[in-house]
Scaffold this motif. Structure first.
Motif, PDB file in Angstrom:
ATOM      1  N   ARG A  42      39.485  40.376  26.141  1.00 36.73           N
ATOM      2  CA  ARG A  42      40.670  39.976  26.917  1.00 36.73           C
ATOM      3  C   ARG A  42      40.996  41.046  27.946  1.00 36.73           C
ATOM      4  NH1 ARG A  42      45.570  38.762  23.166  1.00 36.73           N
ATOM      5  NH2 ARG A  42      45.131  40.859  22.436  1.00 36.73           N
ATOM      6  N   GLU A  43      41.612  40.640  29.018  1.00 38.36           N
ATOM      7  CA  GLU A  43      42.044  41.571  30.074  1.00 38.36           C
ATOM      8  C   GLU A  43      43.530  41.336  30.305  1.00 38.36           C
ATOM      9  OE1 GLU A  43      39.375  44.295  31.860  1.00 38.36           O
ATOM     10  OE2 GLU A  43      41.374  43.768  32.584  1.00 38.36           O
ATOM     11  N   VAL A  44      44.357  41.779  29.391  1.00 35.19           N
ATOM     12  CA  VAL A  44      45.792  41.514  29.481  1.00 35.19           C
ATOM     13  C   VAL A  44      46.534  42.794  29.119  1.00 35.19           C
ATOM     14  CG1 VAL A  44      47.669  39.994  28.699  1.00 35.19           C
ATOM     15  CG2 VAL A  44      45.328  39.181  28.604  1.00 35.19           C
ATOM     16  N   LEU A 387      42.461  30.624  45.667  1.00 34.92           N
ATOM     17  CA  LEU A 387      43.385  31.640  45.148  1.00 34.92           C
ATOM     18  C   LEU A 387      43.222  31.755  43.636  1.00 34.92           C
ATOM     19  CD1 LEU A 387      45.814  33.525  45.866  1.00 34.92           C
ATOM     20  CD2 LEU A 387      47.327  31.614  45.304  1.00 34.92           C
ATOM     21  N   VAL A 388      43.204  33.011  43.153  1.00 38.85           N
ATOM     22  CA  VAL A 388      43.147  33.264  41.707  1.00 38.85           C
ATOM     23  C   VAL A 388      44.410  34.024  41.315  1.00 38.85           C
ATOM     24  CG1 VAL A 388      41.910  34.438  39.833  1.00 38.85           C
ATOM     25  CG2 VAL A 388      40.628  33.372  41.699  1.00 38.85           C
ATOM     26  N   VAL A 389      45.113  33.534  40.298  1.00 36.08           N
ATOM     27  CA  VAL A 389      46.267  34.253  39.758  1.00 36.08           C
ATOM     28  C   VAL A 389      45.761  35.007  38.531  1.00 36.08           C
ATOM     29  CG1 VAL A 389      48.574  34.038  38.763  1.00 36.08           C
ATOM     30  CG2 VAL A 389      47.851  32.474  40.573  1.00 36.08           C
ATOM     31  N   CYS A 390      45.913  36.348  38.534  1.00 39.35           N
ATOM     32  CA  CYS A 390      45.302  37.127  37.456  1.00 39.35           C
ATOM     33  C   CYS A 390      46.034  38.449  37.266  1.00 39.35           C
ATOM     34  CB  CYS A 390      43.828  37.399  37.775  1.00 39.35           C
ATOM     35  SG  CYS A 390      43.584  38.315  39.306  1.00 39.35           S
ATOM     36  N   GLY A 391      45.602  39.202  36.255  1.00 41.11           N
ATOM     37  CA  GLY A 391      46.179  40.516  35.988  1.00 41.11           C
ATOM     38  C   GLY A 391      45.687  41.539  36.999  1.00 41.11           C
ATOM     39  N   LEU A 392      46.360  42.699  36.997  1.00 39.36           N
ATOM     40  CA  LEU A 392      46.036  43.747  37.966  1.00 39.36           C
ATOM     41  C   LEU A 392      44.582  44.202  37.871  1.00 39.36           C
ATOM     42  CD1 LEU A 392      49.183  46.032  37.544  1.00 39.36           C
ATOM     43  CD2 LEU A 392      48.533  44.787  39.594  1.00 39.36           C
ATOM     44  N   GLY A 393      44.073  44.275  36.631  1.00 35.03           N
ATOM     45  CA  GLY A 393      42.728  44.810  36.410  1.00 35.03           C
ATOM     46  C   GLY A 393      41.633  43.955  37.036  1.00 35.03           C
ATOM     47  N   THR A 405      43.731  36.865  45.674  1.00 36.45           N
ATOM     48  CA  THR A 405      44.346  36.926  44.339  1.00 36.45           C
ATOM     49  C   THR A 405      45.857  37.104  44.435  1.00 36.45           C
ATOM     50  OG1 THR A 405      44.107  39.327  44.214  1.00 36.45           O
ATOM     51  CG2 THR A 405      42.307  38.011  43.278  1.00 36.45           C
ATOM     52  N   LYS A 406      46.508  36.735  43.348  1.00 35.06           N
ATOM     53  CA  LYS A 406      47.946  36.967  43.199  1.00 35.06           C
ATOM     54  C   LYS A 406      48.134  37.639  41.848  1.00 35.06           C
ATOM     55  CE  LYS A 406      51.977  37.007  43.844  1.00 35.06           C
ATOM     56  NZ  LYS A 406      52.205  37.941  44.907  1.00 35.06           N
ATOM     57  N   TRP A 407      48.842  38.774  41.802  1.00 30.90           N
ATOM     58  CA  TRP A 407      49.077  39.469  40.535  1.00 30.90           C
ATOM     59  C   TRP A 407      50.111  38.700  39.717  1.00 30.90           C
ATOM     60  CZ3 TRP A 407      50.276  45.106  42.536  1.00 30.90           C
ATOM     61  CH2 TRP A 407      49.125  45.623  43.126  1.00 30.90           C
ATOM     62  N   SER A 408      49.732  38.307  38.535  1.00 27.23           N
ATOM     63  CA  SER A 408      50.684  37.530  37.728  1.00 27.23           C
ATOM     64  C   SER A 408      51.873  38.384  37.273  1.00 27.23           C
ATOM     65  CB  SER A 408      49.981  36.906  36.520  1.00 27.23           C
ATOM     66  OG  SER A 408      49.225  37.859  35.851  1.00 27.23           O
ATOM     67  N   ILE A 409      51.670  39.701  37.120  1.00 29.20           N
ATOM     68  CA  ILE A 409      52.779  40.537  36.623  1.00 29.20           C
ATOM     69  C   ILE A 409      53.953  40.520  37.614  1.00 29.20           C
ATOM     70  CG2 ILE A 409      52.027  42.775  37.593  1.00 29.20           C
ATOM     71  CD1 ILE A 409      52.840  43.945  34.770  1.00 29.20           C
ATOM     72  N   GLU A 410      53.639  40.345  38.894  1.00 31.99           N
ATOM     73  CA  GLU A 410      54.692  40.320  39.919  1.00 31.99           C
ATOM     74  C   GLU A 410      55.669  39.167  39.659  1.00 31.99           C
ATOM     75  OE1 GLU A 410      52.783  40.551  43.761  1.00 31.99           O
ATOM     76  OE2 GLU A 410      54.735  40.227  44.717  1.00 31.99           O
ATOM     77  N   LEU A 411      55.156  38.088  39.058  1.00 30.57           N
ATOM     78  CA  LEU A 411      55.994  36.915  38.821  1.00 30.57           C
ATOM     79  C   LEU A 411      57.052  37.197  37.754  1.00 30.57           C
ATOM     80  CD1 LEU A 411      52.958  34.533  38.858  1.00 30.57           C
ATOM     81  CD2 LEU A 411      54.735  34.631  40.616  1.00 30.57           C
TER      82      LEU A 411
END
Ligand code: SF4
Length: 442
Positions: A42-44, A387-393, A405-411
């Motif tokens: 996992r990458e979370v 567009l891919v919504v994903c984690g920073l890593g 990409t869009k960083w999901s943490i920003e949401l």
């Protein structure tokens, strides 16, 4: 509509227990979506990350991470990037201790907490947050919290929960923190709407004003702004979840007599209006009163969305599992912004809390529960979504391969709830596309 008490088992454990990949129809939503399950690397982010928004929400609380230097770096760098305030969290580094040294570790923790409380008299609630290192796992933080509460009685309440990456993804940290507060909530059968999940203060104020205009008698929030002013819970409580990642808290509130209101989550015009309307219906507010409040909001929200919809419509979207907000966001981006869903990843799928959202997804949507990051990246590369919504890593490597990409943490850090915020929410997804357009054609 009100749900019966949920009977699901721990969804994270459920997700972890699944093996390999399989496609299965979802119960109660025949033929609507397909579920693929994966179990691999996992990458979370871990649950410690949620301290960043929780300490902003409850300024009189302090989060003491009992962990390693890695944990300290994570919390400090995440918070350093995201906030500009004196930190209300710290790290007790208790590495390199073995079982024989546990007495020392407890003493060290007690000393550290004593020093902290002397320096910071404004602290009313102290959370001891556990982490993954084996030295920390050996420590009984529940006992330590009990011991410290007793020692500092009348001055501070000491609670504990786990933010460990073994047990939690980053938004599950909030679920765990709320679970720690729950036993302190007084019992009362008074009728009330309880909004559960951290909202930006300004967004919450707006919802409160709208519910007051509809005539809802008592509306409270969990977590509260002051950690010591916990709302009561009991048979008269109707729970309205503001965040989709609070499975354990929702289940525990139902166990205390509350009823869950079935609604989509308040993202986008459609979801936010339905969310508020469901709360009003639970208190038998007349439909025309609700419409008088919501109709102008819906109209304004749609107008604000229109220019972003032009940018997003027809674009292909791939959401990797990260924040647990993926399904409601996919619903918003497909239904209100016209995006095409390639795959919707989610760390775990709580069928009951997601039932309304799943029913709103376009037929044939593929949901991937859990993660095997290499296989998911292979699918991203072969699908080449817009567009891919994903984690920073994962964002930087994908950007380097030419994928926006869009960083999901920003949401999680942005005020995105409500009809008023729908335009801003859509813009968060339109921006990376515009940026990439500029890079390509500039
Ligand atoms: Fe600490 Fe574990 Fe989170 Fe790493 S994953 S920062 S070791 S709690």
């Amino acid at each position: 509509m009100v749900l019966s008490p949920p009977t699901w088992s721990d969804p994270a454990a459920q997700a972890r227990a699944t093996h390999g990949e399989q496609i299965a129809p979802i119960e109660g939503v025949p033929g609507q979506v397909e579920i693929r399950r994966e179990n691999g690397q996992r990458e979370v982010f871990c649950g410690l990350t949620s301290i960043v928004w929780l300490h902003r929400r409850m300024p009189d609380a302090f989060f003491l991470v009992v962990g390693s230097r890695t944990c300290a770096h994570l919390v400090q760098s995440a918070a350093g990037v995201m906030i500009f305030a004196e930190p209300r969290f710290g790290t007790a580094i208790l590495g390199e201790r073995d079982l024989a040294g546990l007495a020392d570790a407890n003493e060290e923790l007690d000393r550290l907490v004593g020093d902290l409380l002397e320096r910071r008299p404004e602290i009313r609630t102290l959370f001891l947050v556990g982490s993954c290192p084996s030295e920390v796992i050996k420590l009984d933080l529940a006992k330590a919290a009990e011991r410290l509460t007793h020692r500092h009685r009348g001055r501070v309440r000491v609670l504990n929960y786990s933010g460990s990456g073994i047990e939690t993804t980053f938004t599950q940290g909030e679920d765990q923190a709320l679970m720690a507060l729950l036993p302190l909530m007084p019992a009362s059968d008074e009728g009330q709407l309880l909004i559960v999940g951290t909202l930006a203060d300004a967004v919450e104020d707006r919802f409160m004003a709208l519910f007051a205009r509809m005539g809802l008698p008592v509306v409270r929030s969990l977590p509260p702004r002051r950690s010591t002013e916990l709302p009561p819970v009991g048979k008269g409580t109707r729970v309205l979840l503001a965040q989709p990642f609070l499975s354990a808290t929702a289940r525990a509130l139902v166990h205390r007599g509350a009823q869950l209101i079935e609604a989509p989550y308040p993202f986008g015009v459609e979801g936010s209006a339905a969310w508020m309307a469901a709360a009003a219906a639970a208190f038998s507010i007349p439909a025309e009163t609700v419409a008088a409040v919501l109709d102008p909001l819906v109209e304004r929200g749609k107008r604000a969305l229109a220019p972003h919809r032009e940018r997003l419509a027809g674009k292909r979207l791939f959401l990797l599992p990260d924040s647990q907000m993926e399904i409601p966001l996919a619903r918003f981006l497909s239904r209100e912004c016209g995006m095409e869903l390639v795959e919707v990843g989610v760390p775990y799928l709580d069928r009951q809390l997601m039932a309304t959202e799943l029913a709103l997804l376009p037929p044939g949507t593929t949901i991937c529960e859990g993660q095997d990051v290499e296989r998911q990246l292979e699918r991203v590369r072969s699908e080449r979504p817009d567009l891919v919504v994903c984690g920073l890593g994962l964002a930087n490597p994908l950007e380097a391969e030419g994928i926006a990409t869009k960083w999901s943490i920003e949401l999680v850090f942005s005020p995105i709830h409500g009809c008023d915020q729908a335009g801003d929410l859509a813009e968060l997804f339109a921006r990376p596309l515009s940026r990439r357009g500029l890079l390509t054609f500039g």
